[in-house]
Design a protein around this motif. Structure first.
Motif, PDB file in Angstrom:
ATOM      1  N   ASN A 181       0.872  -1.185   0.000  1.00  0.00           N
ATOM      2  CA  ASN A 181       0.000   0.000   0.000  1.00  0.00           C
ATOM      3  C   ASN A 181       0.904   1.229   0.000  1.00  0.00           C
ATOM      4  OD1 ASN A 181       0.924  -0.347   2.633  1.00  0.00           O
ATOM      5  ND2 ASN A 181      -0.887   0.602   3.525  1.00  0.00           N
TER       6      ASN A 181
ATOM      7  N   LYS B  82      -6.872  -7.954   9.792  1.00  0.00           N
ATOM      8  CA  LYS B  82      -6.872  -6.498   9.942  1.00  0.00           C
ATOM      9  C   LYS B  82      -6.754  -6.029  11.387  1.00  0.00           C
ATOM     10  CE  LYS B  82     -11.853  -6.227   9.215  1.00  0.00           C
ATOM     11  NZ  LYS B  82     -12.910  -5.740   8.340  1.00  0.00           N
TER      12      LYS B  82
ATOM     13  N   GLU C 274      -7.281  -7.758   1.134  1.00  0.00           N
ATOM     14  CA  GLU C 274      -7.538  -6.396   0.675  1.00  0.00           C
ATOM     15  C   GLU C 274      -8.101  -5.519   1.800  1.00  0.00           C
ATOM     16  OE1 GLU C 274      -6.430  -5.251  -2.153  1.00  0.00           O
ATOM     17  OE2 GLU C 274      -7.232  -3.274  -1.643  1.00  0.00           O
ATOM     18  N   ASP C 275      -8.974  -6.095   2.642  1.00  0.00           N
ATOM     19  CA  ASP C 275      -9.558  -5.252   3.698  1.00  0.00           C
ATOM     20  C   ASP C 275      -8.510  -4.813   4.714  1.00  0.00           C
ATOM     21  OD1 ASP C 275      -9.279  -7.762   4.846  1.00  0.00           O
ATOM     22  OD2 ASP C 275     -11.250  -7.785   5.783  1.00  0.00           O
TER      23      ASP C 275
ATOM     24  N   GLN D 106      -6.764  -1.879   2.981  1.00  0.00           N
ATOM     25  CA  GLN D 106      -7.625  -0.684   2.972  1.00  0.00           C
ATOM     26  C   GLN D 106      -7.575   0.014   4.329  1.00  0.00           C
ATOM     27  OE1 GLN D 106     -11.514  -1.995   1.772  1.00  0.00           O
ATOM     28  NE2 GLN D 106     -10.899  -2.280  -0.354  1.00  0.00           N
ATOM     29  N   MET D 107      -7.631  -0.808   5.378  1.00  0.00           N
ATOM     30  CA  MET D 107      -7.584  -0.231   6.720  1.00  0.00           C
ATOM     31  C   MET D 107      -6.209   0.395   6.986  1.00  0.00           C
ATOM     32  SD  MET D 107      -8.896  -2.009  10.153  1.00  0.00           S
ATOM     33  CE  MET D 107      -8.515  -1.335  11.760  1.00  0.00           C
TER      34      MET D 107
ATOM     35  N   ASP E 266      -4.257   1.830   4.811  1.00  0.00           N
ATOM     36  CA  ASP E 266      -4.222   3.141   4.157  1.00  0.00           C
ATOM     37  C   ASP E 266      -4.989   4.173   4.972  1.00  0.00           C
ATOM     38  OD1 ASP E 266      -2.558   2.828   1.993  1.00  0.00           O
ATOM     39  OD2 ASP E 266      -4.128   2.026   0.693  1.00  0.00           O
ATOM     40  N   ARG E 267      -6.122   3.730   5.545  1.00  0.00           N
ATOM     41  CA  ARG E 267      -6.957   4.641   6.331  1.00  0.00           C
ATOM     42  C   ARG E 267      -6.184   5.207   7.526  1.00  0.00           C
ATOM     43  NH1 ARG E 267     -12.043   2.026   8.870  1.00  0.00           N
ATOM     44  NH2 ARG E 267     -11.973   3.556  10.522  1.00  0.00           N
TER      45      ARG E 267
END
Lengths: 112, 177
Positions: free
Chosen positions: A16, A52, A76-77, A80-81, A83-84
């Motif tokens: 990421n 995650k 992927e989740d 995504q987290m 990056d958040r």
């Protein structure tokens, strides 16, 4: 040393966005509870875990980067987290022992 | 209200490992959660009053106390099972709404999930402040803050999909019987 510098020095594969936070020390563990109790802010975290949960723990402790060893696939989740919350996740073929040697050679000391 | 003079500097002490064990009554479907210090999480079925408790899962976790390095004050977190991170599963959930507002200001919310005799309770505000102070004081990222809030901010604990910080699936360290 920053996360970007660590990536280039150890030739880590980013999964990421690569942040430019400062790294101080390393912590190796596959247990989230261990990290919450023992890791220090600024540590790079070496683990085989990809759930995650690791991102939530890294955010709580202020860990700027996680190195997932033995080429484990990161869902992927989780990314995504990551990056958040601004945590960089790397992937490597190496095992924990080998990456620990490389971290040491790069000047990264143990946690604490 | 009497204000304390010490500007506390908290450290985590008395860290002890164990398991968060979840049981469900197959009669009324009620859930309850407790912490076990046993080497292997108990999986017995048993009757207690009108309930028939069945093992519903476990995860490795830990308990701790906090101690002020300046004045020596100690705070117990015996009822705290863990911290939970909101994943935004319910738009009407107060925890979700507050988490989104906080995130915009680099404030990260964690819900403290606490239980007494198997039933969920809220930690006292003072204890939530200790956790907030401890985790925030350790941060290095400028402007970032951790805010620990009561678990009762969740809209519905039974359907909440938030991520509790615990170790699930650590089979090599969790002997199965």
């Amino acid at each position: 040393m920053t996360v970007k510098e660590l990536q280039s020095k150890l030739k880590l594969k980013p999964l990421n966005d690569v942040n430019d936070k400062e790294i101080e020390g390393a912590f190796i563990s596959d247990m989230v509870s261990d990290v919450m109790a023992g890791a220090q802010p600024g540590n790079v975290w070496v683990t085989v875990q990809t759930h995650k949960n690791i991102i939530a723990a890294a955010n709580l402790v202020d860990i700027p980067a996680i190195i997932v060893v033995r080429n484990k696939q990161v869902p992927e989740d989780t990314l995504q987290m990551a990056d958040r919350v601004g945590v960089t996740v790397f992937n490597t073929d190496l095992d924990s022992y080998s990456i620990a040697i490389k971290l040491y050679e790069a000047g990264i000391k143990p946690a604490g | 209200m009497v204000r304390e003079k010490c500007k506390h500097s908290w450290k985590m002490t008395n860290v002890r490992d164990g398991f968060i064990v979840t049981e469900r009554c197959y009669h009324c479907n009620k859930l309850r959660v407790f912490f076990s210090y046993e080497e292997v999480p108990p999986k017995d079925e048993y009757k207690e009053g009108e309930h028939y408790w069945n093992y519903a899962g476990s995860a490795q976790s830990f308990k701790f106390d906090m101690e002020c390095t300046k004045c020596g004050k100690s705070v117990s977190f015996e009822s705290l099972m863990g911290l939970m991170h909101c994943v935004g599963c319910n738009a009407r959930c107060h925890l979700n709404i507050l988490s989104q507002i906080g995130e915009m200001q680099n404030i990260w919310l964690f819900a403290a999930l606490a239980y007494h005799l198997g039933n969920e309770i809220d930690l006292p505000i003072e204890n939530l402040e200790v956790l907030t102070d401890y985790f925030t004081s350790r941060l290095r990222t400028p402007g970032k803050k951790i805010l620990v809030v009561p678990g009762s901010l969740r809209h519905d604990p039974d359907t909440c999909r938030g991520e509790m910080l615990k170790d699930v699936g650590m089979l090599s360290l969790t002997p199965e019987t």
